[in-house]
Design an enzyme around this catalytic site. Sequence first.
Site, PDB file in Angstrom:
ATOM      1  N   TYR A 159       0.803  -1.222   0.000  1.00  0.00           N
ATOM      2  CA  TYR A 159       0.000   0.000   0.000  1.00  0.00           C
ATOM      3  C   TYR A 159       0.841   1.280   0.000  1.00  0.00           C
ATOM      4  O   TYR A 159       0.300   2.375  -0.164  1.00  0.00           O
ATOM      5  CB  TYR A 159      -0.934   0.024   1.213  1.00  0.00           C
ATOM      6  CG  TYR A 159      -1.917  -1.114   1.236  1.00  0.00           C
ATOM      7  CD1 TYR A 159      -2.958  -1.194   0.306  1.00  0.00           C
ATOM      8  CD2 TYR A 159      -1.809  -2.126   2.177  1.00  0.00           C
ATOM      9  CE1 TYR A 159      -3.854  -2.250   0.322  1.00  0.00           C
ATOM     10  CE2 TYR A 159      -2.705  -3.183   2.200  1.00  0.00           C
ATOM     11  CZ  TYR A 159      -3.721  -3.235   1.274  1.00  0.00           C
ATOM     12  OH  TYR A 159      -4.610  -4.279   1.294  1.00  0.00           O
ATOM     13  N   HIS A 213      -4.547   5.778  -2.190  1.00  0.00           N
ATOM     14  CA  HIS A 213      -5.328   5.619  -0.960  1.00  0.00           C
ATOM     15  C   HIS A 213      -4.499   5.939   0.289  1.00  0.00           C
ATOM     16  O   HIS A 213      -5.055   6.216   1.349  1.00  0.00           O
ATOM     17  CB  HIS A 213      -5.852   4.180  -0.891  1.00  0.00           C
ATOM     18  CG  HIS A 213      -7.156   4.016  -0.176  1.00  0.00           C
ATOM     19  ND1 HIS A 213      -8.149   4.972  -0.154  1.00  0.00           N
ATOM     20  CD2 HIS A 213      -7.634   2.977   0.566  1.00  0.00           C
ATOM     21  CE1 HIS A 213      -9.177   4.523   0.547  1.00  0.00           C
ATOM     22  NE2 HIS A 213      -8.890   3.312   1.007  1.00  0.00           N
ATOM     23  N   TYR A 227      -5.680  -0.486   9.725  1.00  0.00           N
ATOM     24  CA  TYR A 227      -6.220  -0.535   8.362  1.00  0.00           C
ATOM     25  C   TYR A 227      -7.350   0.475   8.239  1.00  0.00           C
ATOM     26  O   TYR A 227      -7.984   0.868   9.218  1.00  0.00           O
ATOM     27  CB  TYR A 227      -6.654  -1.945   7.922  1.00  0.00           C
ATOM     28  CG  TYR A 227      -5.473  -2.846   7.682  1.00  0.00           C
ATOM     29  CD1 TYR A 227      -4.756  -2.779   6.488  1.00  0.00           C
ATOM     30  CD2 TYR A 227      -5.055  -3.740   8.658  1.00  0.00           C
ATOM     31  CE1 TYR A 227      -3.655  -3.597   6.275  1.00  0.00           C
ATOM     32  CE2 TYR A 227      -3.946  -4.563   8.452  1.00  0.00           C
ATOM     33  CZ  TYR A 227      -3.257  -4.481   7.250  1.00  0.00           C
ATOM     34  OH  TYR A 227      -2.158  -5.272   7.039  1.00  0.00           O
ATOM     35  N   ASN A 235     -10.444   0.679   7.269  1.00  0.00           N
ATOM     36  CA  ASN A 235     -11.829   0.486   7.702  1.00  0.00           C
ATOM     37  C   ASN A 235     -12.021   0.560   9.212  1.00  0.00           C
ATOM     38  O   ASN A 235     -13.152   0.612   9.683  1.00  0.00           O
ATOM     39  CB  ASN A 235     -12.369  -0.845   7.186  1.00  0.00           C
ATOM     40  CG  ASN A 235     -12.460  -0.858   5.668  1.00  0.00           C
ATOM     41  OD1 ASN A 235     -12.190   0.131   4.997  1.00  0.00           O
ATOM     42  ND2 ASN A 235     -12.830  -1.990   5.123  1.00  0.00           N
ATOM     43  N   ASP A 261      -7.574  10.826   1.065  1.00  0.00           N
ATOM     44  CA  ASP A 261      -7.692  10.841  -0.399  1.00  0.00           C
ATOM     45  C   ASP A 261      -9.153  11.080  -0.781  1.00  0.00           C
ATOM     46  O   ASP A 261     -10.054  10.704  -0.042  1.00  0.00           O
ATOM     47  CB  ASP A 261      -7.204   9.516  -0.999  1.00  0.00           C
ATOM     48  CG  ASP A 261      -7.991   8.316  -0.489  1.00  0.00           C
ATOM     49  OD1 ASP A 261      -7.946   8.048   0.724  1.00  0.00           O
ATOM     50  OD2 ASP A 261      -8.660   7.636  -1.294  1.00  0.00           O
ATOM     51  N   ASN A 278     -14.400   4.749   3.536  1.00  0.00           N
ATOM     52  CA  ASN A 278     -14.485   3.854   4.689  1.00  0.00           C
ATOM     53  C   ASN A 278     -13.699   4.328   5.905  1.00  0.00           C
ATOM     54  O   ASN A 278     -14.109   4.101   7.044  1.00  0.00           O
ATOM     55  CB  ASN A 278     -14.057   2.437   4.305  1.00  0.00           C
ATOM     56  CG  ASN A 278     -15.084   1.771   3.412  1.00  0.00           C
ATOM     57  OD1 ASN A 278     -16.264   2.076   3.465  1.00  0.00           O
ATOM     58  ND2 ASN A 278     -14.622   0.867   2.567  1.00  0.00           N
TER      59      ASN A 278
END
Length: 189
Positions: A15, A20, A64, A66, A91, A112
Amino acid sequence: MKYLIVGLGNIGREYEHTRHNIGFDVVMAFVIKHGGQLVSDRYAYVAEIKWKGKIFVCICPTTYMNLSGKAVKYWMDKEKIDLQNMLVVVDDLALPLDKLRLRPGGSDAGHNGLKSIQESLGTSNYPKLRFGIGNNYPKGRQVDFVLGKWNKEEEILVKLKIDKSVEAIENFAAAGITDTMNKINNIVI
C-alpha cells in the site's frame, strides 16, 4: 495548544505510496520537515512535533483504513485533544488531482476511513483535508485505481500537493481553519 494530525492509509508494503495512502504520505512529510520520526505505538505510528509553541500528535493508524476510528478515538482521548483541533488528511476521488479541499466538517462521502471515524466519534463535524486523486479509471476499476501507485506524469504534481498540504497543516494551527480554507480551497496546483 495540542493538535491531532491524522493521515489515513493502510499498513503494508503493497500500500506504500498509493493514492489511498496519501494521508500517510502527507503526515510523514510533515513529521520529517519538523525533524520528527514516526514510531509504532498503540493502534498507530505516532510522532510528537513541537512547532511555534504548539504540539502536534501525528498518527498514521495501523488498524487498516476500515477501522481508522479506533485509533483516532484512542489518541484523541489519550491526548485530550478537542475535536476542532483534529485534522484528518484523506484521499478523495471526487476531487481532481490538482485540488485540495479543507472543510470544518462534512460527510464521509463513502470513504471507509472517514466512515469509521464518524462511527467512533459519533459525529462528522471535524476538520478534513481532502487530497484530490481524480477519477481517471475505466468503469469497474475504482479499487485498482485507488490502491494503485501514482503514474510518472502525476508524481511532480503529487509532490507539490504534499508540500502544500504540509503548509496547510501548519497554517491550520497557526491561523485557524477559516484562514487556511481561504488560502487552499481555491488554488489550482
